[in-house]
Motif scaffolding. Structure first.
Motif, PDB file in Angstrom:
ATOM      1  N   GLN A 147      34.191  37.718 -33.592  1.00  0.00           N
ATOM      2  CA  GLN A 147      35.456  38.404 -33.303  1.00  0.00           C
ATOM      3  C   GLN A 147      36.162  38.830 -34.568  1.00  0.00           C
ATOM      4  O   GLN A 147      36.660  39.950 -34.663  1.00  0.00           O
ATOM      5  N   LYS A 148      36.214  37.944 -35.550  1.00  0.00           N
ATOM      6  CA  LYS A 148      36.897  38.260 -36.804  1.00  0.00           C
ATOM      7  C   LYS A 148      36.203  39.410 -37.530  1.00  0.00           C
ATOM      8  O   LYS A 148      36.861  40.287 -38.070  1.00  0.00           O
TER       9      LYS A 148
ATOM     10  N   GLU B  52      41.105  24.687 -32.367  1.00  0.00           N
ATOM     11  CA  GLU B  52      40.908  25.138 -30.985  1.00  0.00           C
ATOM     12  C   GLU B  52      39.434  25.238 -30.621  1.00  0.00           C
ATOM     13  O   GLU B  52      39.082  25.356 -29.455  1.00  0.00           O
ATOM     14  N   ILE B  53      38.566  25.196 -31.624  1.00  0.00           N
ATOM     15  CA  ILE B  53      37.131  25.370 -31.413  1.00  0.00           C
ATOM     16  C   ILE B  53      36.451  24.020 -31.578  1.00  0.00           C
ATOM     17  O   ILE B  53      36.721  23.299 -32.538  1.00  0.00           O
TER      18      ILE B  53
ATOM     19  N   ALA C 288      36.656  26.093 -42.880  1.00  0.00           N
ATOM     20  CA  ALA C 288      37.423  27.326 -43.068  1.00  0.00           C
ATOM     21  C   ALA C 288      37.061  27.984 -44.398  1.00  0.00           C
ATOM     22  O   ALA C 288      36.832  29.199 -44.455  1.00  0.00           O
TER      23      ALA C 288
ATOM     24  N   ASP D  16      44.422  26.024 -37.551  1.00  0.00           N
ATOM     25  CA  ASP D  16      44.766  26.039 -36.130  1.00  0.00           C
ATOM     26  C   ASP D  16      43.669  26.688 -35.300  1.00  0.00           C
ATOM     27  O   ASP D  16      43.357  26.219 -34.200  1.00  0.00           O
ATOM     28  N   GLU D  17      43.087  27.763 -35.810  1.00  0.00           N
ATOM     29  CA  GLU D  17      41.985  28.408 -35.083  1.00  0.00           C
ATOM     30  C   GLU D  17      40.811  27.451 -34.953  1.00  0.00           C
ATOM     31  O   GLU D  17      40.203  27.342 -33.882  1.00  0.00           O
ATOM     32  N   LEU D  18      40.493  26.757 -36.027  1.00  0.00           N
ATOM     33  CA  LEU D  18      39.366  25.828 -35.981  1.00  0.00           C
ATOM     34  C   LEU D  18      39.651  24.620 -35.100  1.00  0.00           C
ATOM     35  O   LEU D  18      38.742  24.080 -34.484  1.00  0.00           O
TER      36      LEU D  18
ATOM     37  N   LEU E  18      34.063  33.027 -32.802  1.00  0.00           N
ATOM     38  CA  LEU E  18      35.224  33.311 -33.649  1.00  0.00           C
ATOM     39  C   LEU E  18      34.834  34.219 -34.816  1.00  0.00           C
ATOM     40  O   LEU E  18      35.523  35.201 -35.104  1.00  0.00           O
TER      41      LEU E  18
ATOM     42  N   VAL F 264      40.228  32.308 -41.820  1.00  0.00           N
ATOM     43  CA  VAL F 264      40.199  31.404 -40.670  1.00  0.00           C
ATOM     44  C   VAL F 264      41.240  30.321 -40.905  1.00  0.00           C
ATOM     45  O   VAL F 264      41.237  29.678 -41.958  1.00  0.00           O
ATOM     46  N   THR F 265      42.119  30.128 -39.947  1.00  0.00           N
ATOM     47  CA  THR F 265      43.160  29.114 -40.102  1.00  0.00           C
ATOM     48  C   THR F 265      42.703  27.769 -39.544  1.00  0.00           C
ATOM     49  O   THR F 265      41.802  27.708 -38.698  1.00  0.00           O
TER      50      THR F 265
END
Length: 86
Positions: A81-82, A68-69, A50, A64-66, A78, A61-62
């Motif tokens: 998109q960001k 999920e990947i 992150a 939690d987002e990472l 990601l 980037v959180t």
């Protein structure tokens, strides 16, 4: 988003960034290598990823987002998109 406005994020540059983070050779970071199962990602590595993404691309980037990947391709998408939302 049309292909002409999609942000450009070099997959090989991202692979190199992940290799440094995981302390592996870039060749070991394959497109479909699972971060946790194949590469041993833990919470410290998640935080480091992150931070590196934030420093390199200027995006937030959180954890939690990472979480999920699980692959390089997922991180690539990601970041794209960001950057597109920025």
């Amino acid at each position: 988003m049309s292909p002409h406005t999609a942000p450009s994020v070099d997959l090989e540059e991202l692979r190199s960034l992940m290799a440094v983070t995981f302390e592996l050779e870039a060749e070991e970071i394959t497109d479909d290598a699972h971060f946790t199962q194949d590469l041993g990602m833990d919470s410290l590595i998640t935080l480091e990823i992150a931070t590196r993404l934030e420093n390199r691309y200027g995006i937030a980037v959180t954890d939690d987002e990472l979480k999920e990947i699980s692959t390089l391709v997922g991180v690539h998408e990601l970041v794209r998109q960001k950057l597109g939302a920025a």
